[in-house]
Design a protein around this motif. Sequence first.
Motif, PDB file in Angstrom:
ATOM      1  N   ALA A  66       0.055 -21.451  58.458  1.00 59.77           N
ATOM      2  CA  ALA A  66       0.362 -22.530  59.496  1.00 59.77           C
ATOM      3  C   ALA A  66       1.538 -21.991  60.502  1.00 59.77           C
ATOM      4  CB  ALA A  66       1.131 -23.803  58.797  1.00 59.77           C
ATOM      5  N   ASP A  67       1.862 -22.714  61.555  1.00 58.73           N
ATOM      6  CA  ASP A  67       2.628 -22.406  62.675  1.00 58.73           C
ATOM      7  C   ASP A  67       4.157 -22.193  62.032  1.00 58.73           C
ATOM      8  OD1 ASP A  67       0.806 -21.889  64.567  1.00 58.73           O
ATOM      9  OD2 ASP A  67       1.228 -24.119  65.378  1.00 58.73           O
ATOM     10  N   ASP A  68       4.358 -22.849  61.044  1.00 60.05           N
ATOM     11  CA  ASP A  68       5.658 -22.853  60.596  1.00 60.05           C
ATOM     12  C   ASP A  68       6.000 -21.972  59.376  1.00 60.05           C
ATOM     13  OD1 ASP A  68       4.460 -23.940  58.339  1.00 60.05           O
ATOM     14  OD2 ASP A  68       5.631 -25.688  57.892  1.00 60.05           O
ATOM     15  N   GLY A  69       4.874 -21.041  59.021  1.00 63.79           N
ATOM     16  CA  GLY A  69       4.841 -20.043  58.134  1.00 63.79           C
ATOM     17  C   GLY A  69       4.145 -20.510  56.834  1.00 63.79           C
ATOM     18  N   THR A  70       4.053 -21.527  56.685  1.00 66.15           N
ATOM     19  CA  THR A  70       3.269 -22.090  55.352  1.00 66.15           C
ATOM     20  C   THR A  70       2.018 -21.182  55.094  1.00 66.15           C
ATOM     21  OG1 THR A  70       4.403 -24.203  55.594  1.00 66.15           O
ATOM     22  CG2 THR A  70       2.578 -23.982  53.934  1.00 66.15           C
ATOM     23  N   LEU A  71       1.825 -20.635  53.962  1.00 68.60           N
ATOM     24  CA  LEU A  71       0.588 -19.827  53.963  1.00 68.60           C
ATOM     25  C   LEU A  71      -0.514 -20.994  53.541  1.00 68.60           C
ATOM     26  CD1 LEU A  71       2.031 -17.216  51.187  1.00 68.60           C
ATOM     27  CD2 LEU A  71       1.398 -16.901  53.625  1.00 68.60           C
ATOM     28  N   HIS A  72      -1.577 -20.300  53.973  1.00 71.39           N
ATOM     29  CA  HIS A  72      -2.895 -21.159  53.594  1.00 71.39           C
ATOM     30  C   HIS A  72      -2.954 -20.955  52.310  1.00 71.39           C
ATOM     31  CE1 HIS A  72      -7.313 -21.650  53.307  1.00 71.39           C
ATOM     32  NE2 HIS A  72      -7.285 -21.995  54.398  1.00 71.39           N
ATOM     33  N   PRO A  73      -3.700 -22.066  51.782  1.00 74.61           N
ATOM     34  CA  PRO A  73      -3.917 -22.263  50.405  1.00 74.61           C
ATOM     35  C   PRO A  73      -4.423 -20.874  49.504  1.00 74.61           C
ATOM     36  CG  PRO A  73      -4.335 -24.279  51.009  1.00 74.61           C
ATOM     37  CD  PRO A  73      -4.215 -23.244  52.428  1.00 74.61           C
ATOM     38  N   MET A  74      -5.550 -20.397  50.306  1.00 77.41           N
ATOM     39  CA  MET A  74      -6.211 -19.064  49.903  1.00 77.41           C
ATOM     40  C   MET A  74      -5.005 -18.055  49.828  1.00 77.41           C
ATOM     41  SD  MET A  74      -8.955 -18.104  48.426  1.00 77.41           S
ATOM     42  CE  MET A  74     -10.290 -19.403  49.029  1.00 77.41           C
ATOM     43  N   GLN A  75      -4.205 -17.746  50.676  1.00 72.67           N
ATOM     44  CA  GLN A  75      -3.229 -16.891  50.638  1.00 72.67           C
ATOM     45  C   GLN A  75      -2.379 -17.117  49.229  1.00 72.67           C
ATOM     46  OE1 GLN A  75      -2.085 -17.517  54.822  1.00 72.67           O
ATOM     47  NE2 GLN A  75      -2.150 -15.473  55.323  1.00 72.67           N
ATOM     48  N   GLN A  76      -1.939 -18.471  49.188  1.00 75.83           N
ATOM     49  CA  GLN A  76      -1.117 -18.497  48.125  1.00 75.83           C
ATOM     50  C   GLN A  76      -1.557 -18.467  46.877  1.00 75.83           C
ATOM     51  OE1 GLN A  76       2.155 -19.535  48.490  1.00 75.83           O
ATOM     52  NE2 GLN A  76       2.296 -19.124  46.289  1.00 75.83           N
ATOM     53  N   ALA A  77      -3.204 -18.757  46.738  1.00 76.89           N
ATOM     54  CA  ALA A  77      -3.821 -18.437  45.389  1.00 76.89           C
ATOM     55  C   ALA A  77      -3.985 -17.212  45.125  1.00 76.89           C
ATOM     56  CB  ALA A  77      -5.238 -19.085  45.520  1.00 76.89           C
ATOM     57  N   PHE A  78      -4.044 -16.065  46.253  1.00 73.50           N
ATOM     58  CA  PHE A  78      -4.184 -14.819  45.942  1.00 73.50           C
ATOM     59  C   PHE A  78      -3.090 -14.152  45.457  1.00 73.50           C
ATOM     60  CE2 PHE A  78      -8.233 -14.549  47.856  1.00 73.50           C
ATOM     61  CZ  PHE A  78      -8.732 -13.143  47.693  1.00 73.50           C
ATOM     62  N   ILE A  79      -1.731 -14.837  45.793  1.00 73.83           N
ATOM     63  CA  ILE A  79      -0.255 -14.429  45.250  1.00 73.83           C
ATOM     64  C   ILE A  79      -0.329 -14.791  44.007  1.00 73.83           C
ATOM     65  CG2 ILE A  79       2.083 -14.769  45.336  1.00 73.83           C
ATOM     66  CD1 ILE A  79       1.635 -14.794  48.390  1.00 73.83           C
ATOM     67  N   GLU A  80      -0.605 -16.163  43.631  1.00 72.63           N
ATOM     68  CA  GLU A  80      -0.565 -16.684  42.161  1.00 72.63           C
ATOM     69  C   GLU A  80      -1.404 -16.219  41.381  1.00 72.63           C
ATOM     70  OE1 GLU A  80      -0.786 -20.980  42.897  1.00 72.63           O
ATOM     71  OE2 GLU A  80       0.888 -21.265  43.988  1.00 72.63           O
ATOM     72  N   ARG A  81      -2.584 -15.805  41.953  1.00 74.54           N
ATOM     73  CA  ARG A  81      -3.464 -15.117  40.795  1.00 74.54           C
ATOM     74  C   ARG A  81      -3.404 -13.573  40.829  1.00 74.54           C
ATOM     75  NH1 ARG A  81      -6.332 -17.796  36.757  1.00 74.54           N
ATOM     76  NH2 ARG A  81      -6.639 -19.811  37.306  1.00 74.54           N
ATOM     77  N   ASP A  82      -2.256 -13.080  41.364  1.00 71.28           N
ATOM     78  CA  ASP A  82      -2.458 -11.689  41.492  1.00 71.28           C
ATOM     79  C   ASP A  82      -3.793 -11.059  42.033  1.00 71.28           C
ATOM     80  OD1 ASP A  82      -0.887  -9.092  41.390  1.00 71.28           O
ATOM     81  OD2 ASP A  82      -1.383  -8.678  39.381  1.00 71.28           O
ATOM     82  N   ALA A  83      -4.224 -11.451  42.958  1.00 70.12           N
ATOM     83  CA  ALA A  83      -5.686 -10.988  43.536  1.00 70.12           C
ATOM     84  C   ALA A  83      -5.609  -9.725  44.255  1.00 70.12           C
ATOM     85  CB  ALA A  83      -6.514 -12.273  44.078  1.00 70.12           C
ATOM     86  N   PHE A  84      -4.770  -9.053  44.219  1.00 69.02           N
ATOM     87  CA  PHE A  84      -4.714  -7.695  44.714  1.00 69.02           C
ATOM     88  C   PHE A  84      -3.907  -6.961  44.138  1.00 69.02           C
ATOM     89  CE2 PHE A  84      -1.316 -10.770  46.474  1.00 69.02           C
ATOM     90  CZ  PHE A  84      -0.552 -10.065  46.432  1.00 69.02           C
ATOM     91  N   GLN A  85      -4.108  -5.794  44.604  1.00 64.50           N
ATOM     92  CA  GLN A  85      -3.332  -4.607  43.811  1.00 64.50           C
ATOM     93  C   GLN A  85      -2.674  -3.688  44.997  1.00 64.50           C
ATOM     94  OE1 GLN A  85      -5.065  -2.596  40.303  1.00 64.50           O
ATOM     95  NE2 GLN A  85      -5.698  -4.530  39.595  1.00 64.50           N
ATOM     96  N   CYS A  86      -3.377  -2.873  45.459  1.00 67.67           N
ATOM     97  CA  CYS A  86      -3.057  -1.998  46.480  1.00 67.67           C
ATOM     98  C   CYS A  86      -2.836  -2.884  47.883  1.00 67.67           C
ATOM     99  CB  CYS A  86      -3.589  -0.879  46.828  1.00 67.67           C
ATOM    100  SG  CYS A  86      -5.443  -1.119  47.834  1.00 67.67           S
ATOM    101  N   GLY A  87      -3.733  -3.899  47.902  1.00 71.99           N
ATOM    102  CA  GLY A  87      -3.383  -4.643  49.097  1.00 71.99           C
ATOM    103  C   GLY A  87      -4.127  -4.326  50.293  1.00 71.99           C
ATOM    104  N   TYR A  88      -4.994  -3.233  50.299  1.00 70.98           N
ATOM    105  CA  TYR A  88      -5.576  -2.875  51.512  1.00 70.98           C
ATOM    106  C   TYR A  88      -6.732  -3.682  51.882  1.00 70.98           C
ATOM    107  CZ  TYR A  88      -6.908   0.585  55.117  1.00 70.98           C
ATOM    108  OH  TYR A  88      -7.109   1.139  56.311  1.00 70.98           O
ATOM    109  N   CYS A  89      -7.524  -4.105  50.721  1.00 70.13           N
ATOM    110  CA  CYS A  89      -8.699  -4.998  51.147  1.00 70.13           C
ATOM    111  C   CYS A  89      -8.338  -6.781  51.310  1.00 70.13           C
ATOM    112  CB  CYS A  89      -9.768  -5.035  50.155  1.00 70.13           C
ATOM    113  SG  CYS A  89      -8.950  -5.552  48.595  1.00 70.13           S
ATOM    114  N   THR A  90      -7.150  -6.772  51.242  1.00 62.18           N
ATOM    115  CA  THR A  90      -6.718  -8.310  50.984  1.00 62.18           C
ATOM    116  C   THR A  90      -7.054  -9.339  52.220  1.00 62.18           C
ATOM    117  OG1 THR A  90      -5.143  -7.705  49.090  1.00 62.18           O
ATOM    118  CG2 THR A  90      -4.692  -9.810  50.335  1.00 62.18           C
ATOM    119  N   ALA A  91      -6.610  -8.801  53.387  1.00 58.27           N
ATOM    120  CA  ALA A  91      -6.899  -9.587  54.482  1.00 58.27           C
ATOM    121  C   ALA A  91      -8.562  -9.979  54.682  1.00 58.27           C
ATOM    122  CB  ALA A  91      -6.275  -8.988  55.711  1.00 58.27           C
ATOM    123  N   GLY A  92      -9.265  -8.930  54.397  1.00 55.24           N
ATOM    124  CA  GLY A  92     -10.763  -9.171  54.438  1.00 55.24           C
ATOM    125  C   GLY A  92     -11.304  -9.874  53.402  1.00 55.24           C
TER     126      GLY A  92
END
Length: 152
Positions: free
Chosen positions: A75-101
Amino acid sequence: MRINGASHVVGLEPRVSLLDALREHLELTGSKKGCDQGTCGACTVWVDGRRVLACLTLAITCEGREVTTIEGLAADDGTLHPMQQAFIERDAFQCGYCTAGQIMSAVALLEEGNATTDEEIAESMSGNICRCAAYPNIRAAIRDVRDADAKG
């Protein structure tokens, strides 16, 4: 081009990929150049709301179309999209290179209605490779957002 809701005028050669235009000319470096052959999904963005591989898309074909990158998801105020937040909460990345895609594909697959089962999620995400093998956590993040949307 219209990117993340803002208009950009960029002089490019006709052969420049959307990925190179984003990264090298507009300094939007969230989308990564992994394979540069369309096989890894690290460069996934949306053009007019549909998933595309930015490394295989010519920037010139996006003239007059809406491009959304990972930078445009929050969001414009910097609030993460729910999917971005879920990726953080679920530790759904390690190196992070593929995370955006991965995130761009995950949001799109929910909008496409392709997340009923883990098998559907895996199939719909098969174009996004995670070399760290965080797939169980990625699927868990997608399920979290899907289930929260269903409660909605």
